[in-house]
Scaffold this active site. Structure first.
Site, PDB file in Angstrom:
ATOM      1  N   GLU A 430       0.629 -39.010  50.552  1.00  0.00           N
ATOM      2  CA  GLU A 430       0.014 -40.358  50.029  1.00  0.00           C
ATOM      3  C   GLU A 430      -1.468 -40.078  49.989  1.00  0.00           C
ATOM      4  OE1 GLU A 430       0.488 -43.427  52.902  1.00  0.00           O
ATOM      5  OE2 GLU A 430      -0.767 -44.832  51.833  1.00  0.00           O
ATOM      6  N   ASP A 503       0.837 -42.498  55.424  1.00  0.00           N
ATOM      7  CA  ASP A 503       0.171 -43.094  56.588  1.00  0.00           C
ATOM      8  C   ASP A 503       1.054 -43.694  57.550  1.00  0.00           C
ATOM      9  OD1 ASP A 503      -2.321 -41.983  55.830  1.00  0.00           O
ATOM     10  OD2 ASP A 503      -2.877 -43.791  54.949  1.00  0.00           O
ATOM     11  N   ASP A 505       1.155 -46.646  58.304  1.00  0.00           N
ATOM     12  CA  ASP A 505       0.966 -48.313  58.223  1.00  0.00           C
ATOM     13  C   ASP A 505       1.882 -48.745  57.153  1.00  0.00           C
ATOM     14  OD1 ASP A 505      -0.184 -47.293  55.853  1.00  0.00           O
ATOM     15  OD2 ASP A 505      -2.367 -47.668  56.138  1.00  0.00           O
ATOM     16  N   ASP A 507       1.160 -49.903  53.958  1.00  0.00           N
ATOM     17  CA  ASP A 507       1.008 -49.168  52.782  1.00  0.00           C
ATOM     18  C   ASP A 507       2.026 -48.029  52.795  1.00  0.00           C
ATOM     19  OD1 ASP A 507      -0.459 -51.045  51.584  1.00  0.00           O
ATOM     20  OD2 ASP A 507      -2.263 -50.164  51.634  1.00  0.00           O
TER      21      ASP A 507
END
Ligand code: 1YM
Length: 651
Positions: A430, A503, A505, A507
């Site tokens: 990403e 990541d 998180d 997203d």
């Protein structure tokens, strides 16, 4: 026609002697290997099956003896024991006279129409002994044929039938060891065939005893073809229960059962004509396909689900379909094609199947709208994938100058050096910045890095034909190099592992869900083969003291963090990683990419299905609940939905 027995007894044509069979067995049973050997068993079993199919007797017992014998017993009418017009007892005609063309069995749906072709006398010719015991008229009759039918005993009464009303036929034979290259009967081969017959002979019990290992198996399926479809789909994720239709048209009885699976693109259609497996299909299958397609597309158009511009075709409706089509055709209409007669030729069968399906399916779809809609939706996706695959092939053809050029389509890919594709890993990262770290930190021998900029397009909202226009998706497809959708061939994959690295998180979770959905929908074999993984960057780094210390530990979960805090003692500080970009190349290598120390989660089919399902729910019209839901539910950590197998936490 007169009485049944008289009819049968007088309709046997005597054409050839058994000598011809003994001389050239291959001409009659195909070969003298294991296959030919089992052919003898089918000859006898088929007669018992015919009898049960005609409605006489509901049990057939097959016994594999430990003396290389096979015994088949049925509880039908019993072979007639009277004299044939030639003056010979009927059983003797059945077991010693080669017949061809002559109708043996008068049941109107008989399988013995020159298909299994050769008849029971061939078994006699190729056996050292064949014995028949018949219970009829309260008596027990017995006759034996030895030495390939050269020595024949008299048909005699050896006692009373037990009970006196019992009827039936029992045949025992020992194949001639001088004829066959092997005389070992294979339990699994016989069992499989018996099971198939049991599915077709709804409610008739077929028992297989093996005296060699003292085992017994019983096959009995009151549900018939429904049970067959369940059996075929036993290892798959299915959509609903099997759907069954039956009806008669043009004197032909038609039975169809089908069920969809979600974990395969294959279509699996089995067809039978008078309980004979038609391996090469034929008119009944053609009728099934065309009526099946028509029913769905009529329904889809009626409710505006399918527009004229949609290019949904029949194969799209059959993706993931398991179906059985069985027809019973009066003998006078029965005709087969092909060298091995494994294709139904009867033209009426096509119309009959179409008529039954058109009628029943229309009702069914109206009454099961949710099912109908979901299959139409699925078919549309299949057609989009097909279209996308076609475009991709075209693009590849027009772009390709030489081999390997397709890899250059992506300017961003950093390829691996190794030419051994199965050891290579494609790491989808990403963001460009993490991509940069990954490139520097990787083992260039076997790790290829493909940074993904921004969000991967949502494969639910966008038709899959559009999907291929998305740069990220297009690049992934060309980088993997094995096609897409039905065209996908895992053997062509340039990588043995595809690793999604995002990541930890929201997203990142979103990207994972989208990529998994894409792999699930468009490259499912990668998931089936366990080639898709999710990388697990650590969530925390715990230092002793203020943070400059040499002593530190990475933690992947909150539990690990607690343990680490205790180990390090009172004086610690914690760094929480919010993204891959916060790690330098060597940290990224050490924590997330190095096979020795990283944690990878192998994505199982269920995980991908869950992801797919989530996308379907989440990517609906209302965007508001989405982020909330993702925050609350989509934590692709080890505690969540992923199956933790394959490589796990090498620390
Ligand atoms: C273990 C093998 O062969 N059963 C069997 C065979 C026949 C009948 C019943 C039968 C058929 C008919 C009338 C008919 C056969 N009979 C003949 C023939 N089991 C096994 N069970 N009555 C009984 O078709 O009309 C051939 S096979 F020609 F002699 F009638």
């Amino acid at each position: 026609m007169g009485e049944k027995n008289e009819y049968s007894e007088s309709s046997i044509e005597i054409l050839e002697g058994l000598e011809a069979v003994r001389k050239r067995p291959g001409m009659y049973i195909g070969s003298t290997d294991s296959r030919g050997l089992h052919h003898l068993v089918w000859e006898i079993i088929d007669n018992a099956i015919d009898e049960a199919m005609a409605g006489y007797g509901n049990k057939i017992i097959v016994t594999i003896g430990n003396d290389h014998s096979i015994t088949v017993e049925d509880f039908g009418r019993g072979i007639p024991t009277g004299k044939h017009k030639s003056g010979i007892p009927t059983p003797q005609v059945v077991y010693t006279v080669l017949h061809a063309g002559g109708k043996f069995n008068s049941s109107s749906y008989s399988t013995s129409v020159g298909l299994h072709g050769v008849g029971a006398s061939v078994v006699t010719a190729l056996s050292s002994i064949l014995e028949v015991t018949i219970q009829l008229h309260g008596k027990k009759y017995y006759q034996s044929y030895q030495n390939g039918g050269r020595d024949i005993s008299k048909l005699s009464v050896i006692g009373d039938a037990v009970p006196p009303t019992a009827t039936g036929t029992k045949v025992r034979f020992v194949p001639d060891k001088n004829v066959f290259s092997t005389i070992e009967f294979k339990k699994s081969v016989i069992a499989e065939r018996m099971q198939e017959n049991a599915f077709l002979l709804k409610g008739v019990e077929l028992v297989l005893n093996d005296e060699r290992d003292h085992t017994t198996q019983s096959f009995k399926y009151p549900e018939g073809l429904i049970a067959y479809v369940k059996h075929l789909n036993r290892d798959h994720a299915v959509i609903g229960s099997p759907v069954a239709f039956s009806g008669t048209s043009l004197d032909i009885y038609v039975e169809v059962v089908f069920q969809y699976v979600t974990d395969s693109y294959d279509e699996d259609i089995l067809s039978f004509a008078n309980d004979i497996k038609t391996l090469d299909g034929g008119t009944h299958e053609t009728g099934f396909r065309s009526a099946f397609t028509r029913s769905f597309s009529d329904y889809g158009r009626k409710y505006g689900l399918i527009k004229d511009k949609d290019k949904v075709d029949g194969s799209d409706y059959r993706e993931g379909l398991t179906a059985i089509v069985s027809v019973r055709i009066p003998e006078k209409l029965l005709q087969f094609e092909g060298q091995v007669k494994s294709k139904l030729g009867t033209p009426e069968a096509r119309n009959a199947v179409e008529a039954v399906i058109n009628e029943k399916m229309a009702y069914f779809l109206e009454e099961n709208k949710e099912f109908a809609n979901s299959i139409i939706n699925k078919a549309q996706k299949a057609s989009q994938v097909r279209e996308a695959a076609r475009k991709a092939r075209e693009d590849a053809r027009s772009n390709k100058k030489g081999k390997g050029d397709k890899l250059l389509l992506s300017g961003k890919l950093t390829p691996a050096q190794s030419k051994k594709r199965e050891e290579c890993e494609l790491i989808l990262v990403e963001g460009d910045s993490a991509g940069g770290s990954a490139k520097q930190g990787r083992d260039r021998l076997f790790q290829a890095i493909l940074p993904l900029r921004g969000k991967v397009i949502n494969s639910e909202k966008v038709p899959l034909s559009e999907l291929m226009k998305n740069v990220e998706i297009n690049t992934i497809v060309h980088t993997i190099g094995a096609g897409i959708g039905q065209e996908f061939d895992v053997k062509d994959s340039n990588y043995g592992k595809i690793i999604i690295m995002t990541d930890a998180d929201t997203d990142g979770a979103h990207i994972q869900v989208l990529l998994l959905t894409f792999f699930y929908r468009c490259m499912r074999p990668l998931i089936d083969k366990g080639m898709v993984y999710v990388a697990m960057p650590p969530l925390y780094k715990v230092f002793k003291g203020s943070g400059k210390s040499e002593k530190f530990q990475y933690c992947w979960t909150d539990e690990e963090l607690e343990v680490a805090k205790k180990n390090i003692g009172a004086n610690y500080s914690i760094q929480r990683y919010k993204g891959l970009g916060e790690m330098n190349p060597s940290q990224l290598w050490e924590t997330t990419m190095n096979p020795e120390t990283r944690s990878l989660i192998q994505v199982g089919i269920q995980d991908a299905q869950i992801a797919d399902h989530r996308v379907s729910i989440l990517m609906g019209q209302d965007p508001h609940p989405r982020r909330e839901w993702i925050d609350e539910n989509v934590q692709f950590t080890m505690e969540d939905s992923f199956t933790k197998e394959g490589e796990v936490n090498g620390k």
